[in-house]
Design a protein around this motif. Structure first.
Motif, PDB file in Angstrom:
ATOM      1  N   TRP A  11      10.470   2.029   4.900  1.00 42.77           N
ATOM      2  CA  TRP A  11      11.083   1.496   3.684  1.00 42.77           C
ATOM      3  C   TRP A  11      12.376   2.224   3.330  1.00 42.77           C
ATOM      4  N   GLU A  31       2.929  -5.291   2.873  1.00 39.89           N
ATOM      5  CA  GLU A  31       4.082  -6.180   3.051  1.00 39.89           C
ATOM      6  C   GLU A  31       3.657  -7.633   3.225  1.00 39.89           C
ATOM      7  N   LYS A  32       2.534  -7.870   3.885  1.00 42.70           N
ATOM      8  CA  LYS A  32       2.041  -9.237   4.076  1.00 42.70           C
ATOM      9  C   LYS A  32       1.431  -9.808   2.804  1.00 42.70           C
ATOM     10  N   ARG A  33       0.597  -9.027   2.133  1.00 44.56           N
ATOM     11  CA  ARG A  33      -0.152  -9.521   0.981  1.00 44.56           C
ATOM     12  C   ARG A  33       0.656  -9.560  -0.312  1.00 44.56           C
ATOM     13  N   LYS A  44       2.061  -2.293   6.443  1.00 45.52           N
ATOM     14  CA  LYS A  44       2.122  -3.646   7.008  1.00 45.52           C
ATOM     15  C   LYS A  44       1.234  -4.603   6.216  1.00 45.52           C
ATOM     16  N   LYS A 101       4.234  -9.686  -0.864  1.00 42.13           N
ATOM     17  CA  LYS A 101       5.648  -9.857  -0.519  1.00 42.13           C
ATOM     18  C   LYS A 101       6.554  -9.738  -1.751  1.00 42.13           C
ATOM     19  N   ASN A 102       6.131 -10.267  -2.862  1.00 43.91           N
ATOM     20  CA  ASN A 102       6.985 -10.250  -4.066  1.00 43.91           C
ATOM     21  C   ASN A 102       7.119  -8.872  -4.690  1.00 43.91           C
ATOM     22  N   TRP A 103       6.164  -7.995  -4.441  1.00 38.59           N
ATOM     23  CA  TRP A 103       6.193  -6.646  -5.011  1.00 38.59           C
ATOM     24  C   TRP A 103       6.979  -5.661  -4.148  1.00 38.59           C
ATOM     25  N   VAL A 104       7.116  -5.992  -2.864  1.00 35.24           N
ATOM     26  CA  VAL A 104       7.788  -5.079  -1.926  1.00 35.24           C
ATOM     27  C   VAL A 104       9.264  -5.462  -1.877  1.00 35.24           C
TER      28      VAL A 104
END
Length: 140
Positions: free
Chosen positions: A75, A132-134, A129, A136-139
């Motif tokens: 990140w 990032e998949k679950r 990982k 997406k809007n928070w990362v």
């Protein structure tokens, strides 16, 4: 939001961890340079000789859990978003830190620490990982 928070916390966390590795938990400079190079066996012997499960969890678990945040280094440094590059960079860095503990006599160069710390980084990478998949809007 998570990436921004991670960037803010990363440097102070790393400094705190380095403090623990060299000065924390009542460490003092030993008379001799100490080295434990027998992988796995030193941890098994520590567990066998330990007085309490609390000690085992703090030492063994701590060596894994405290390094999970380094699995998220991608990140901050996009080149470290690749597992091979991350592990190579981390292992190189942790070997240097363990060597500094050895030469300063402010700790023990322990192969098991390198293995446990690297496992923590690997777990952190897997967690990153999944996050990032679950989420997406928070990362961001």
């Amino acid at each position: 939001m998570l990436k921004k928070s991670y960037k803010i916390v990363f440097v102070p966390y790393t400094i705190f961890l380095l403090y623990l590795m060299f000065f924390g938990m009542g460490r003092t400079q030993s008379e001799d340079n100490l080295l434990t190079i027998e992988p796995i066996f030193s941890t098994i012997n520590f567990i066998k000789g330990s007085v309490s499960w609390k000690d085992i969890i703090i030492i063994v678990g701590g060596n894994i859990i405290m390094f999970i945040p380094f699995g998220f280094l991608g990140w901050i440094f996009p080149k470290l978003d690749d597992l091979k590059t991350l592990l190579f960079t981390f292992i190189s860095s942790i070997v240097i830190i363990e060597a500094l503990q050895y030469f300063s006599r402010m700790g023990i160069f322990e192969v098991d620490d390198i293995l446990l710390n690297t496992f923590g980084v690997f777990l952190g990478f897997l967690m990153k990982k999944i996050i990032e998949k679950r989420f997406k809007n928070w990362v961001i």
